[in-house]
Write a protein that holds these residues in place. Structure first.
Motif, mmCIF file in Angstrom:
data_model
loop_
_atom_site.group_PDB
_atom_site.id
_atom_site.type_symbol
_atom_site.label_atom_id
_atom_site.label_comp_id
_atom_site.label_asym_id
_atom_site.label_seq_id
_atom_site.Cartn_x
_atom_site.Cartn_y
_atom_site.Cartn_z
ATOM 1 N N GLU A 118 0.814 -1.213 0.000
ATOM 2 C CA GLU A 118 0.000 0.000 0.000
ATOM 3 C C GLU A 118 0.852 1.270 0.000
ATOM 4 N N VAL A 119 2.101 1.168 0.439
ATOM 5 C CA VAL A 119 2.988 2.329 0.388
ATOM 6 C C VAL A 119 3.270 2.710 -1.059
ATOM 7 N N VAL A 124 3.995 7.838 0.899
ATOM 8 C CA VAL A 124 4.554 7.977 2.241
ATOM 9 C C VAL A 124 4.303 9.389 2.777
ATOM 10 N N ARG A 125 4.313 9.479 4.098
ATOM 11 C CA ARG A 125 4.244 10.778 4.764
ATOM 12 C C ARG A 125 5.658 11.274 5.032
ATOM 13 N N MET A 126 5.853 12.602 4.872
ATOM 14 C CA MET A 126 7.153 13.217 5.114
ATOM 15 C C MET A 126 7.001 14.415 6.039
ATOM 16 N N ARG A 127 8.122 14.836 6.592
ATOM 17 C CA ARG A 127 8.190 16.059 7.386
ATOM 18 C C ARG A 127 9.433 16.831 6.981
ATOM 19 N N VAL A 128 9.422 18.126 7.217
ATOM 20 C CA VAL A 128 10.586 18.950 6.934
ATOM 21 C C VAL A 128 11.537 18.877 8.128
ATOM 22 N N CYS A 129 12.789 18.555 7.885
ATOM 23 C CA CYS A 129 13.778 18.449 8.952
ATOM 24 C C CYS A 129 14.347 19.827 9.301
ATOM 25 N N LEU A 241 8.698 5.727 -4.803
ATOM 26 C CA LEU A 241 7.727 5.873 -3.716
ATOM 27 C C LEU A 241 6.950 7.172 -3.874
ATOM 28 N N PRO A 242 5.636 7.108 -4.083
ATOM 29 C CA PRO A 242 4.851 8.351 -4.105
ATOM 30 C C PRO A 242 4.906 9.029 -2.734
ATOM 31 N N VAL A 243 4.829 10.337 -2.733
ATOM 32 C CA VAL A 243 4.714 11.090 -1.475
ATOM 33 C C VAL A 243 3.250 11.452 -1.283
ATOM 34 N N HIS A 244 2.707 11.011 -0.159
ATOM 35 C CA HIS A 244 1.293 11.253 0.152
ATOM 36 C C HIS A 244 1.092 12.624 0.789
ATOM 37 N N SER A 245 2.035 12.995 1.684
ATOM 38 C CA SER A 245 1.893 14.283 2.353
ATOM 39 C C SER A 245 3.242 14.770 2.859
ATOM 40 N N LEU A 246 3.370 16.074 2.964
ATOM 41 C CA LEU A 246 4.556 16.733 3.520
ATOM 42 C C LEU A 246 4.063 17.776 4.503
ATOM 43 N N ASP A 247 4.291 17.498 5.788
ATOM 44 C CA ASP A 247 3.716 18.334 6.842
ATOM 45 C C ASP A 247 2.215 18.509 6.572
ATOM 46 N N GLY A 248 1.725 19.695 6.268
ATOM 47 C CA GLY A 248 0.280 19.869 6.096
ATOM 48 C C GLY A 248 -0.214 19.765 4.671
ATOM 49 N N CYS A 249 0.676 19.513 3.720
ATOM 50 C CA CYS A 249 0.276 19.450 2.308
ATOM 51 C C CYS A 249 0.068 18.011 1.867
ATOM 52 N N SER A 250 -0.928 17.792 1.032
ATOM 53 C CA SER A 250 -1.224 16.450 0.530
ATOM 54 C C SER A 250 -1.006 16.386 -0.977
ATOM 55 N N TYR A 251 -0.608 15.203 -1.440
ATOM 56 C CA TYR A 251 -0.380 14.970 -2.863
ATOM 57 C C TYR A 251 -1.049 13.649 -3.254
ATOM 58 N N ALA A 252 -1.273 13.496 -4.546
ATOM 59 C CA ALA A 252 -1.824 12.245 -5.061
ATOM 60 C C ALA A 252 -0.886 11.696 -6.123
ATOM 61 N N PRO A 253 -0.621 10.382 -6.117
ATOM 62 C CA PRO A 253 0.225 9.796 -7.170
ATOM 63 C C PRO A 253 -0.379 10.066 -8.539
ATOM 64 N N GLY A 254 0.476 10.479 -9.483
ATOM 65 C CA GLY A 254 -0.007 10.810 -10.809
ATOM 66 C C GLY A 254 0.535 9.892 -11.883
#
Length: 275
Positions: A118-119, A124-129, A241-254
């Protein structure tokens, strides 16, 4: 995690306490995904290793010898991650280069890290370091042994739901994730950050750029990334690996992400398993 390991061609789990790789991080490494006895990105790994050795003035190992040792340590493993480490070898105390270096060569095979199906499907979820990457053009791009910036970045969170951290340089430019390169659709165009000042130029990134030359390499700001319509990570070990979200922003695999995932399958990598 247990591993099968060869040190200079001999079964061992230790290197000299005087090895410059231990003392100064004086060396390089490659993490290579094997499917049985096939390493689809082997030539790209060898090219980067050879170029890195030239830049650090370390005698490069023989790729044919590395391949024989890779097959030995991975024998019987349906899938594995091979780590090749090359250091300048033992040396006297001090930063001066040995007059006759005797490089240390470590080849080890590990069980691949688990990545749920499912990943690959959802992302995946990400955060800014908080930590910022130091700029050093001489070391930019190569996979040298000093990974303390990535170690400290990964120490910034312990939430298992967050899979990756975003790394910026000292000027706030987006560089990469802690263990992967990054691609984004910004204003309808594909972009991946320039790595001329810092960061690792991944072999998976090189494969993506070769397969899709329309992807531009350039500066990527954090605001632009947060406004992107599609984001994915590339890793020679984990694939696309698609990125699902970064902190408060969401994305969809394209479409591009799905095309590259299929490209990975066509290379011989599996992306529908848990390990």
């Amino acid at each position: 995690m247990t591993a099968r390991m060869l040190v200079n061609g001999v079964a061992a789990t230790q290197v000299s306490a005087l090895d410059r790789g231990l003392a100064y991080g004086d060396g390089l490494f490659e993490s290579i995904r094997l499917v049985g006895t096939v390493a689809p990105l082997w030539s790209r790994h060898m090219q980067r290793l050879t170029e890195g050795c030239a830049r650090l003035q370390i005698p490069a190992p023989d790729p044919a010898q590395l391949w024989r040792e890779a097959l030995e340590v991975s024998r019987g493993m349906p899938q594995s991650v091979l780590r090749i480490t090359v250091t300048r070898g033992p040396g006297e105390r001090g930063y001066g280069l040995p007059t006759s270096p005797q490089p240390t060569r470590v080849v080890a095979a590990f069980v691949p890290p688990p990545v749920a199906a499912e990943v690959y499907a959802q992302g995946v979820r990400m955060r800014v370091c908080s930590i910022r990457l130091a700029e050093q053009p001489l070391l930019a791009g190569i996979k040298h042994l000093n990974r303390l910036e990535q170690v400290l970045a990964r120490a910034e969170w312990n939430d298992p739901a967050i899979a990756e951290g975003l790394l910026l340089d000292s000027h706030g430019r987006v560089i990469s994730a802690t263990m992967a390169n990054l691609f984004a659709v910004v204003d309808g165009a594909w972009l991946t950050p320039s790595l001329e000042r810092c960061g690792v130029a991944g072999v998976a990134r090189a494969e993506v750029l070769a397969a899709y030359p329309q992807v531009r390499v350039g500066e990527l700001t954090l605001p632009a990334l947060l406004g992107a319509s599609e984001v994915f990570l590339s890793s020679s070990v984990r694939g696309i690996l698609p990125v699902h979200s970064l902190d408060g922003c969401s994305y969809a695999p394209g479409v591009m992400t799905r095309r590259l995932q299929q490209h990975w399958r066509d290379l011989g990598f599996s992306m529908e398993q848990d390990g």
